[in-house]
Design a protein around this motif. Structure first.
Motif, PDB file in Angstrom:
ATOM      1  N   LEU A   1     -14.367  47.039  58.670  1.00  0.00           N
ATOM      2  CA  LEU A   1     -13.674  48.230  59.172  1.00  0.00           C
ATOM      3  C   LEU A   1     -12.297  47.859  59.728  1.00  0.00           C
ATOM      4  O   LEU A   1     -11.301  48.554  59.479  1.00  0.00           O
ATOM      5  CB  LEU A   1     -14.514  48.915  60.253  1.00  0.00           C
ATOM      6  N   LYS A   2     -12.220  46.765  60.475  1.00  0.00           N
ATOM      7  CA  LYS A   2     -10.949  46.322  61.041  1.00  0.00           C
ATOM      8  C   LYS A   2      -9.944  45.959  59.950  1.00  0.00           C
ATOM      9  O   LYS A   2      -8.728  46.080  60.134  1.00  0.00           O
ATOM     10  CB  LYS A   2     -11.169  45.113  61.948  1.00  0.00           C
ATOM     11  N   GLU A   3     -10.453  45.522  58.813  1.00  0.00           N
ATOM     12  CA  GLU A   3      -9.578  45.132  57.701  1.00  0.00           C
ATOM     13  C   GLU A   3      -9.098  46.335  56.891  1.00  0.00           C
ATOM     14  O   GLU A   3      -8.409  46.164  55.881  1.00  0.00           O
ATOM     15  CB  GLU A   3     -10.311  44.143  56.793  1.00  0.00           C
ATOM     16  N   GLY A   4      -9.461  47.530  57.337  1.00  0.00           N
ATOM     17  CA  GLY A   4      -8.962  48.740  56.687  1.00  0.00           C
ATOM     18  C   GLY A   4      -9.899  49.383  55.694  1.00  0.00           C
ATOM     19  O   GLY A   4      -9.504  50.320  54.985  1.00  0.00           O
ATOM     20  N   ASN A   5     -11.132  48.900  55.640  1.00  0.00           N
ATOM     21  CA  ASN A   5     -12.120  49.499  54.726  1.00  0.00           C
ATOM     22  C   ASN A   5     -12.816  50.649  55.450  1.00  0.00           C
ATOM     23  O   ASN A   5     -13.866  50.480  56.063  1.00  0.00           O
ATOM     24  CB  ASN A   5     -13.131  48.437  54.291  1.00  0.00           C
ATOM     25  N   GLN A   6     -12.198  51.826  55.386  1.00  0.00           N
ATOM     26  CA  GLN A   6     -12.646  52.955  56.194  1.00  0.00           C
ATOM     27  C   GLN A   6     -13.604  53.897  55.473  1.00  0.00           C
ATOM     28  O   GLN A   6     -14.134  54.832  56.085  1.00  0.00           O
ATOM     29  CB  GLN A   6     -11.421  53.734  56.684  1.00  0.00           C
ATOM     30  N   TRP A   7     -13.834  53.666  54.201  1.00  0.00           N
ATOM     31  CA  TRP A   7     -14.795  54.478  53.452  1.00  0.00           C
ATOM     32  C   TRP A   7     -16.101  53.698  53.324  1.00  0.00           C
ATOM     33  O   TRP A   7     -16.112  52.537  52.922  1.00  0.00           O
ATOM     34  CB  TRP A   7     -14.249  54.833  52.077  1.00  0.00           C
ATOM     35  N   VAL A   8     -17.194  54.349  53.672  1.00  0.00           N
ATOM     36  CA  VAL A   8     -18.492  53.678  53.743  1.00  0.00           C
ATOM     37  C   VAL A   8     -19.451  54.296  52.728  1.00  0.00           C
ATOM     38  O   VAL A   8     -19.655  55.519  52.715  1.00  0.00           O
ATOM     39  CB  VAL A   8     -19.091  53.792  55.159  1.00  0.00           C
ATOM     40  N   GLN A  63     -11.809  50.545  50.524  1.00  0.00           N
ATOM     41  CA  GLN A  63     -10.464  50.873  50.986  1.00  0.00           C
ATOM     42  C   GLN A  63     -10.154  52.361  50.847  1.00  0.00           C
ATOM     43  O   GLN A  63      -9.428  52.933  51.659  1.00  0.00           O
ATOM     44  CB  GLN A  63      -9.420  50.056  50.200  1.00  0.00           C
ATOM     45  N   ASP A  64     -10.658  52.981  49.790  1.00  0.00           N
ATOM     46  CA  ASP A  64     -10.347  54.389  49.556  1.00  0.00           C
ATOM     47  C   ASP A  64     -11.507  55.082  48.855  1.00  0.00           C
ATOM     48  O   ASP A  64     -12.497  54.451  48.476  1.00  0.00           O
ATOM     49  CB  ASP A  64      -9.055  54.525  48.735  1.00  0.00           C
ATOM     50  N   LYS A  65     -11.365  56.397  48.701  1.00  0.00           N
ATOM     51  CA  LYS A  65     -12.447  57.202  48.117  1.00  0.00           C
ATOM     52  C   LYS A  65     -12.705  56.835  46.666  1.00  0.00           C
ATOM     53  O   LYS A  65     -13.856  56.839  46.204  1.00  0.00           O
ATOM     54  CB  LYS A  65     -12.071  58.684  48.221  1.00  0.00           C
ATOM     55  N   VAL A  66     -11.662  56.512  45.929  1.00  0.00           N
ATOM     56  CA  VAL A  66     -11.824  56.153  44.512  1.00  0.00           C
ATOM     57  C   VAL A  66     -12.688  54.895  44.385  1.00  0.00           C
ATOM     58  O   VAL A  66     -13.618  54.825  43.572  1.00  0.00           O
ATOM     59  CB  VAL A  66     -10.450  55.929  43.843  1.00  0.00           C
ATOM     60  N   GLU A  67     -12.383  53.884  45.202  1.00  0.00           N
ATOM     61  CA  GLU A  67     -13.185  52.656  45.175  1.00  0.00           C
ATOM     62  C   GLU A  67     -14.619  52.939  45.610  1.00  0.00           C
ATOM     63  O   GLU A  67     -15.574  52.388  45.043  1.00  0.00           O
ATOM     64  CB  GLU A  67     -12.559  51.601  46.097  1.00  0.00           C
ATOM     65  N   ALA A  68     -14.780  53.824  46.594  1.00  0.00           N
ATOM     66  CA  ALA A  68     -16.120  54.165  47.072  1.00  0.00           C
ATOM     67  C   ALA A  68     -16.943  54.838  45.976  1.00  0.00           C
ATOM     68  O   ALA A  68     -18.133  54.550  45.818  1.00  0.00           O
ATOM     69  CB  ALA A  68     -16.020  55.065  48.302  1.00  0.00           C
ATOM     70  N   ASP A  69     -16.321  55.731  45.220  1.00  0.00           N
ATOM     71  CA  ASP A  69     -17.019  56.375  44.098  1.00  0.00           C
ATOM     72  C   ASP A  69     -17.476  55.348  43.068  1.00  0.00           C
ATOM     73  O   ASP A  69     -18.604  55.401  42.572  1.00  0.00           O
ATOM     74  CB  ASP A  69     -16.104  57.407  43.430  1.00  0.00           C
ATOM     75  N   ARG A  70     -16.584  54.412  42.752  1.00  0.00           N
ATOM     76  CA  ARG A  70     -16.938  53.368  41.785  1.00  0.00           C
ATOM     77  C   ARG A  70     -18.079  52.501  42.316  1.00  0.00           C
ATOM     78  O   ARG A  70     -19.008  52.151  41.574  1.00  0.00           O
ATOM     79  CB  ARG A  70     -15.724  52.481  41.484  1.00  0.00           C
ATOM     80  N   ALA A  71     -18.000  52.165  43.593  1.00  0.00           N
ATOM     81  CA  ALA A  71     -19.032  51.309  44.195  1.00  0.00           C
ATOM     82  C   ALA A  71     -20.393  51.992  44.166  1.00  0.00           C
ATOM     83  O   ALA A  71     -21.418  51.360  43.852  1.00  0.00           O
ATOM     84  CB  ALA A  71     -18.644  50.956  45.631  1.00  0.00           C
TER      85      ALA A  71
END
Length: 401
Positions: free
Chosen positions: A134-141, A237-245
């Motif tokens: 989270l501190k590194e900027g990964n705000q999408w869970v 990092q963002d919603k797009v990456e979260a969707d892929r994950a």
């Protein structure tokens, strides 16, 4: 590419007498109830040498047959019940002896994103990993929940994954027997064609073995995964990456491993909305925070209520002796969170429970009869004092830098 070397001739190390004694000591330390044979730890220990010699003989002759696990239900804080399997003491000792010998083999291949039921790794380390991401900027869970994981594991797939490292057929047969040992409930035996029984000594290792391909693929593809047993978080990092994950996680879990994702408890959330992991509530307002979630607080209160129930003939000193490990363990687990107010309120509540036990009745004026200072002098642990000691250590450590 060089052919991968597997481990042969392991069963003789499993049934080695010294390993069986070590296994029993571990089982004794972990305590636990009796299984379907109703033989308690104390009864097993009374005839320890003969019992261990019988396990040794059966494993040596390749004749060991596990008994079904005894199914019990334990209450959840929300009122539901969770099924748990209790193996016999003999089976727990045998599983521990097996774990002693094969655990290190698989530990060598497990990777850093996995924190559950591994040597020198803990839930608090998993919490810290989430905080760091989270501190590194990964705000999408991405929260991933596997539906009935321990009940739906493909046993053939499990054996295949174990066989990637172990070539000893007798060890593989023994593991298969434990997987297929079945469950007894109300004198009826239910065979288990899928899953690994919850409550088995070796089940946590088998769970990590089964989910290792998920860890491996996701981390190789660059996703930031934190897994504790079957609790999975992916930080993005963002919603797009979260969707892929999320799509990739479902593909691996459902298609490759044959598991089922619980759609109701799986999804994508921004840290500002708040999310829960391993008993903590994470959120973001003026600043990021984490604190004990409501269910964790209720679980603590349930344990305290059970120990301080008034219809029991125990001395106050005994009640405090039973309470202190619960208070200390819960307090140390959440001590790194934003917990000052919660600790203060729970201290007050727990003291009232102890006062009510002493007086054998609830009274709003009980604090006048037994002061907080008196309870502390009797040895009752204080959550708030644990917190103050922790904060003092942090200040001292900071001053020494």
């Amino acid at each position: 590419m060089a052919k991968k070397l597997k481990h042969h001739s392991l069963i003789d190390k499993v049934y080695k007498r010294i390993n069986l004694y070590v296994a029993f000591e571990r089982v004794r330390q972990n305590k636990g109830a009796s299984g379907v044979d109703r033989v308690s730890l104390e009864e097993f220990e009374k005839n320890l040498e003969n019992n261990l010699e019988e396990i040794h003989r059966l494993l040596y002759e390749d004749k060991y047959e596990p008994q079904p696990v005894r199914r019990v239900y334990i209450p959840k804080p929300n009122g539901d019940k969770r099924a748990l399997g209790i193996p016999t003491v003999r089976d727990r000792v045998t599983q521990q002896a097996l774990l002693n010998r094969i655990g290190t083999i698989f530990e060598a291949k497990f990777i850093d994103c996995s924190y559950g039921f591994r040597p020198n790794r803990s839930a608090l380390q998993a919490i810290k990993a989430v905080e760091q991401y989270l501190k590194e900027g990964n705000q999408w869970v991405v929260e991933v929940d596997i539906a009935k994981f321990f009940d739906t594991v493909d046993q053939e797939k499990m054996i295949d994954l174990v066989a990637e490292e172990i070539a000893d057929g007798r060890v593989l047969r023994l593991i298969r027997k434990f997987l297929e040992s079945g469950v007894m409930e109300e004198l009826k035996i239910e065979k288990t064609a899928t899953g690994t029984p919850q409550g088995g000594v070796i089940s946590p290792l088998l769970a990590n073995i089964y989910l290792h391909p998920f860890d491996e693929r996701m981390t190789q593809e660059g996703y930031k995964v934190v897994r504790y047993a079957d609790d999975i978080m992916i930080l993005c990092q963002d919603k797009v990456e979260a969707d892929r994950a999320l799509n990739r996680a479902k593909q691996i879990l459902e298609i490759e491993l044959g598991l089922m994702v619980n759609e109701e408890k799986t999804g994508i959330i921004h840290k500002r909305q708040g999310f829960e992991f391993l008993g903590h509530l994470f959120g973001s307002g003026y600043s990021d925070y984490k604190m004990p979630r409501r269910r964790a607080i209720e679980a603590f209160k349930t344990k305290v209520r059970e120990i301080t129930r008034r219809q029991q003939p125990k001395a106050m000193s005994k009640i405090i002796e039973e309470l202190n490990p619960v208070i200390r363990g819960w307090g140390r687990y959440f001590i790194g969170s934003n917990c000052k107010r919660v600790y203060w309120e729970l201290d007050s509540w727990a003291r009232d429970r102890v006062r009510a036990y002493r007086l054998r009745k609830w009274s709003k004026l009980s604090y006048l009869k037994i002061s907080s200072h008196k309870l502390e002098s009797m040895g009752l642990v204080s959550l708030y004092k644990l917190l103050r000691q922790y904060e003092l250590k942090l200040l001292l450590a900071k001053g020494q830098r």
